[in-house]
Each structure stands twice: as structure tokens, then as C-alpha cells.
Scaffold this active site. Structure first.
Site, PDB file in Angstrom:
ATOM      1  N   SER A 135      -9.189 -29.273  13.875  1.00 39.18           N
ATOM      2  CA  SER A 135      -9.259 -28.292  12.798  1.00 39.18           C
ATOM      3  C   SER A 135      -8.015 -27.412  12.867  1.00 39.18           C
ATOM      4  O   SER A 135      -7.182 -27.578  13.747  1.00 39.18           O
ATOM      5  CB  SER A 135     -10.508 -27.431  12.946  1.00 39.18           C
ATOM      6  OG  SER A 135     -10.333 -26.559  14.045  1.00 39.18           O
ATOM      7  N   LYS A 136      -7.961 -26.467  11.932  1.00 39.48           N
ATOM      8  CA  LYS A 136      -6.796 -25.579  11.839  1.00 39.48           C
ATOM      9  C   LYS A 136      -6.498 -24.877  13.163  1.00 39.48           C
ATOM     10  O   LYS A 136      -5.357 -24.569  13.476  1.00 39.48           O
ATOM     11  CB  LYS A 136      -7.038 -24.524  10.765  1.00 39.48           C
ATOM     12  CG  LYS A 136      -6.983 -25.104   9.384  1.00 39.48           C
ATOM     13  CD  LYS A 136      -6.356 -24.109   8.396  1.00 39.48           C
ATOM     14  CE  LYS A 136      -6.199 -24.724   7.028  1.00 39.48           C
ATOM     15  NZ  LYS A 136      -7.472 -24.820   6.287  1.00 39.48           N
ATOM     16  N   ARG A 137      -7.556 -24.632  13.889  1.00 42.82           N
ATOM     17  CA  ARG A 137      -7.425 -23.963  15.188  1.00 42.82           C
ATOM     18  C   ARG A 137      -6.465 -24.732  16.108  1.00 42.82           C
ATOM     19  O   ARG A 137      -5.854 -24.173  17.003  1.00 42.82           O
ATOM     20  CB  ARG A 137      -8.857 -23.862  15.687  1.00 42.82           C
ATOM     21  CG  ARG A 137      -9.251 -23.825  17.048  1.00 42.82           C
ATOM     22  CD  ARG A 137     -10.753 -23.477  17.072  1.00 42.82           C
ATOM     23  NE  ARG A 137     -11.568 -24.569  16.526  1.00 42.82           N
ATOM     24  CZ  ARG A 137     -11.934 -25.619  17.240  1.00 42.82           C
ATOM     25  NH1 ARG A 137     -11.566 -25.719  18.491  1.00 42.82           N
ATOM     26  NH2 ARG A 137     -12.661 -26.567  16.707  1.00 42.82           N
TER      27      ARG A 137
END
Ligand code: GLU
Length: 516
Positions: A258-260
Site C-alpha cells: 500500500s501507499k505506506r
């Protein structure tokens, strides 16, 4: 080698609710490669039925990213095709007509339960630990009553009447193998919402069937939708495609990517200076392997060899280092002309031009000077290609992305000035004897103005250690900091040739002042 499958038609069906991300791109690549390998068709269908989250900018961005990756589609937006339209929002008439057909077959029923009622009953059932989906309360409402309530304008959804005596839903997933879902776990899910809009599980089947899709290759987040969709195909009386689900991509921490985990959109990688073919190469390896050992291959090798039986059902882990390594190998082998072509947009972003005066710090913050405009940069590159191409050997072995070549070489574009890294300055310029070294370097180079070349520069400077009785490393580091600003810059003699005598002289003089 797998046997050729007849009439392969596969699709990539993104919802334009965001950018094309790594996971979606991998799905697209596998579909494309599967179509190409089997002489089939690759179809692009935009699933834009969620009005709140779908935007035409996202659609445009997805299309741009697919094109950039080199994926071409045989049917879909921009190219059209026999089974269009390829935007779901343009297919509502088809969905309405098919609903009429399902009603006529008694395969669906209207449900008048309000969202509040449903929530209340769900909560109660959850508390009693008996919840297993919609309780089918409206399933047995008589035809006459239902018709009257609809006529009176009562809001209703349309639910699929699951054939409760059908037996379990079983299919042979081409990646996961035999997969089975007990029919009792499937509730009478909604096909059409009370506002008339169709749900994903309904339209995806209708579209896949009408577009004659032979294989549905998609992320395993859709695995649990598959039994529902099989029931929809059966209700529609249309053939069910074969399914291949791709295991998810995990971040290095074992959690879903994910963006994380940093950049996840294809365009972000493009902007960071990755090559499309390197990203394609890397993404193809996220779950598939050519032969278990080959890492580097091009699109042709992929499309000549792709098969679903080499797709792993284990989750793949996104490894940025491996992507960097693949990209770096492209840079190593691309050669100077292609390198310059790829570098130009980045030079334009930073306004860097041969003979310019733009001083950037190590983080590429502008310190001094004027940015050159794009037209001038492009014209200069055309007129002085040899100079720009000579940058290639300086970075070919070091840059992992083209963007990285900019901070590595920005000292070549800053005229008579250079941005000094402070640690390097105190270590090498403020050191005992540095001024003497630099004065001697200046003198040695001043004699070369008529024969300015990497080899003559190297020859002269290599005489200094003996002349001065100083270790070569000390000498070359002082000269390097004076001319390039730091101790980690690319090869020195080549850099000096590119800087030219005048800039070299000016920089040496400034450094001598600092050293004194
Ligand atoms: N629009 C769906 C998604 O983006 C595609 C699902 C499918 O491939 O069936 O997840």
C-alpha cells in the site's frame, strides 16, 4: 511449453477510482502476455460504475500508464471493437435489458427491506452468532404483492435467487487449483440497487459474457466474488469463463502493498526515472517466473513464454532493490545515445544546460543561477550531443535510475561555481597542504588548453603525487572536491574534460581561496 488455447479473449477491467498501481499493472501485464502468447485478444474495459469515486482523469491516467508500459489492447477505449462500448457507464441499457430477462426467468426477486432494517437484523444475527448474509425475507413475497408494491413506488433492490438445491460452487482456478464454496455461504446478493444502478458482481458477468471473455485473470481479492459470479452466469444462461486468480503483492513487512510502502503508482515510478521495460520486467516476476533463474528479459521473451502454470499461488513480495537492480542493468546496457534521450526530460525539469550556471545543493535545492528553458536545452542537446553523451560513462555503473543521474552530475552544469559539501570541504580543502596541491593542479592543467582530453588530463595529474611527495588519494580528493564539490562524485578526469578549462580554472581558484 503449454499447449495453445483456442480463442483466448482476456480483459483488464480497472475501476478508475485511483491511479494504476503496481498490483493492477501486474494484472494487466499477465492478461496482455497471456493474450499475446496464445494469439488471443487483450481487451481493456473501464469499470466506471461508481459515480462517486470514478473520474475521467483517473481513466486517462490508467490509459497513459498502460501505454507507457507498452501494453496495447485490441479492443477498448480509443481503439473500439466489436463488443463495445468498453466503458461500463455506456452499457446501462444492456444491464437493464438483462435484468428483464432475469425477472422473466424468475432468477431474481425484488427486496423491499430498507438499509436500516437490514442493519438492525444483521446486528441482531451477529450478536446471536447466526449471521450468514441476507435472511431472504423478501424471497417469498408473492408475485402479485411484489408487483403492487413496485407499482406503488416502494423502493426496492433486485436480488439473485440463489438456487439453494444447487450444491456447492466448485471451479478449477488456473492458479489456485480446485476451489469450492458451500452454497450455504452465499446469500441472495443484490444485482441492482434501489437507485437502479447495477452492482459489480452483476455487470462484470454480463460484460465478460457479452465480450466473450474466455479467461478472467485478476487479483485474488476477487476470489470470494467468483462463486457469486458463477451463479450469475448460470442465471443468465451464459457460459462461465475460466478463472485465474493472482495472489496479492506484499510489502517487505509482509502486509499488503500500500501507499505506506512508498510509491505504488506506475506513474510515480516513471517520474522517478524507471524505464517502462524494467518495470514490466520486474512486475512480470512478481508471481511468475520464466525458468526459475532468469531475471532479465524483455517484453518479447515475456509474450513468447508466458503461461499461467508458472504463476505462483504464494504471495509475491515487492522488492524495491530488485527493481532498482533491473533498472540499473538497463542503464548499464542502454548506451550513450539512448541515455541522453532519457536524460533530457530530467535536464528540462531542473533547467540544466551545458555551460549553464545553475547551482543545486545535494538535495537538489536551487542555490544559485538561472534555469535554462526546455527549448534551449533541447536545442543544445541536439547541437552538442557528444558532450551530453560523454556523461553516460560517468554514471552508467552508478545510477539506478535516470533521475539519480541528475544529483550525480549537476556539478557539470554549474559554470564556474560548484556546490560544496561541507564535510568534504573540511576534510579535503581545509587540510594541510591543500592549497599547494590545488595550485599545482591548476598549473599542470593550464598547459593542456590546446590538448584538453581525459587522457592528457589524467597524465598530467598523475605526475603530481611524485612531484609533491603526497599520496595520490589526498591529491585527487582535494582536486575532486574543488571541482565537483564532494568526494563521491563520478570519475574525475572525465569530469574535468567535460567541465572545460575555464570552469576548471575558476573552480580551482575559488577552492584555493578556501584552502588558504
Ligand atoms: N473493476 C474491478 C477492479 O478493479 C475488476 C474486477 C475483475 O477483474 O473482475 O477490481
Amino acid at each position: 511449453m503449454t499447449e495453445m488455447i483456442q480463442e483466448v479473449r482476456v480483459r483488464f477491467a480497472p475501476s478508475p477510482t485511483g491511479n494504476l498501481h503496481i498490483g493492477g499493472a501486474r494484472t494487466a501485464i499477465y492478461n496482455w502476455a497471456f493474450a499475446r502468447r496464445n494469439g488471443g485478444k487483450f481487451i481493456l474495459r473501464i469499470e466506471d460504475t461508481d459515480p462517486e469515486r470514478s473520474t475521467s482523469e483517473n481513466t486517462a491516467q490508467i490509459i497513459r500508464s498502460l501505454k507507457w508500459l507498452g501494453l496495447d489492447w485490441d479492443e477498448g477505449p480509443e481503439v473500439g471493437g466489436e463488443y463495445g462500448p468498453y466503458l461500463q457507464t455506456e452499457r446501462f441499457a444492456t444491464y437493464g435489458a438483462a435484468l428483464e430477462d432475469l425477472k422473466a426467468k424468475d432468477a431474481v426477486y425484488p427486496c423491499f427491506c430498507t438499509p436500516e432494517e437490514l442493519a438492525e437484523r444483521r446486528e441482531a444475527a451477529m450478536e446471536a452468532k447466526t449471521y450468514s448474509g441476507y435472511d431472504r425475507r423478501c424471497r417469498d413475497i408473492s408475485f402479485e404483492e411484489a408487483a403492487a408494491r413496485i407499482k406503488a413506488g416502494e423502493p426496492h433492490t433486485w436480488r439473485l435467487k440463489i438456487p439453494l438445491d444447487r450444491g456447492d460452487v466448485t471451479f478449477n482456478d488456473l492458479v489456485f487449483g480446485a476451489t469450492s464454496f458451500p452454497i450455504t455461504q452465499l446469500d441472495d446478493f443484490i444485482l441492482v440497487r434501489s437507485d437502479g444502478s447495477p452492482t459489480y458482481n452483476y455487470v462484470v458477468c454480463l460484460d465478460d459474457a457479452l465480450m466473450k471473455i474466455s479467461h478472467v485473470i485478476r487479483g485474488d481479492d476477487h476470489l470470494s466474488n467468483t462463486p457469486k459470479q458463477i451463479l450469475v452466469y448460470e442465471a443468465l444462461g451464459m457460459p462461465t469463463p475460466r478463472f485465474a486468480h493472482l495472489s496479492m503483492i506484499l510489502g517487505p513487512d509482509g502486509k499488503r502493498l500500500s501507499k505506506r510502502h512508498g510509491a505504488t503508482s506506475v506513474e510515480a515510478y516513471k517520474d522517478e526515472g524507471y524505464f517502462a521495460d524494467a518495470l514490466l520486467n520486474y512486475l512480470a516476476l512478481l508471481g511468475w517466473s520464466l525458468d526459475g533463474s532468469t531475471t532479465l528479459f524483455d517484453a518479447q521473451v515475456l509474450t513468447d513464454n508466458f503461461s499461467l502454470d508458472r504463476v505462483s499461488k504464494n504471495p509475491a513480495v515487492f522488492d524495491e532493490k530488485k527493481l532498482e537492480w533491473i533498472n540499473a542493468s538497463r542503464i548499464k546496457e542502454m548506451g550513450a545515445p539512448a541515455f541522453v534521450d532519457a536524460l533530457v526530460p530530467h535536464l528540462c525539469d531542473y533547467g540544466l544546460i551545458r555551460g549553464g550556471s545553475t547551482v543545486y545543493d545535494n538535495e537538489l535545492g536551487l542555490v544559485d543561477g538561472k534555469l535554462a528553458d526546455t527549448a534551449s536545452i533541447k536545442a543544445d542537446v541536439e547541437a552538442n550531443r557528444a558532450w551530453y553523451e560523454a556523461i553516460y560513462p560517468l554514471v552508467a555503473e552508478r545510477a539506478r535510475t535516470i533521475a539519480e543521474a541528475i544529483p550525480m552530475t549537476s556539478y557539470l552544469f554549474s559554470g564556474d561555481t560548484v556546490f560544496y559539501d561541507e564535510t568534504s570541504v573540511s576534510k579535503c580543502l581545509k587540510a594541510e597542504g591543500a592549497a599547494v596541491i590545488l595550485k599545482n593542479a591548476e598549473e599542470a592543467l593550464s598547459g593542456l588548453q590546446q590538448s584538453w582530453s581525459t587522457s592528457s588530463i589524467e597524465e598530467e595529474l598523475r605526475k603530481l603525487p611524485e612531484q609533491l611527495g603526497v599520496k595520490p588519494k589526498v591529491i585527487f580528493q582535494a582536486v575532486r572536491v574543488a571541482l565537483c564539490g564532494n568526494v563521491v562524485s563520478p570519475p574525475l578526469f572525465e569530469s574535468i574534460e567535460l567541465l572545460g578549462w575555464e570552469n576548471t580554472e575558476a573552480r580551482l581558484k575559488k577552492a584555493i581561496e578556501i584552502a588558504n
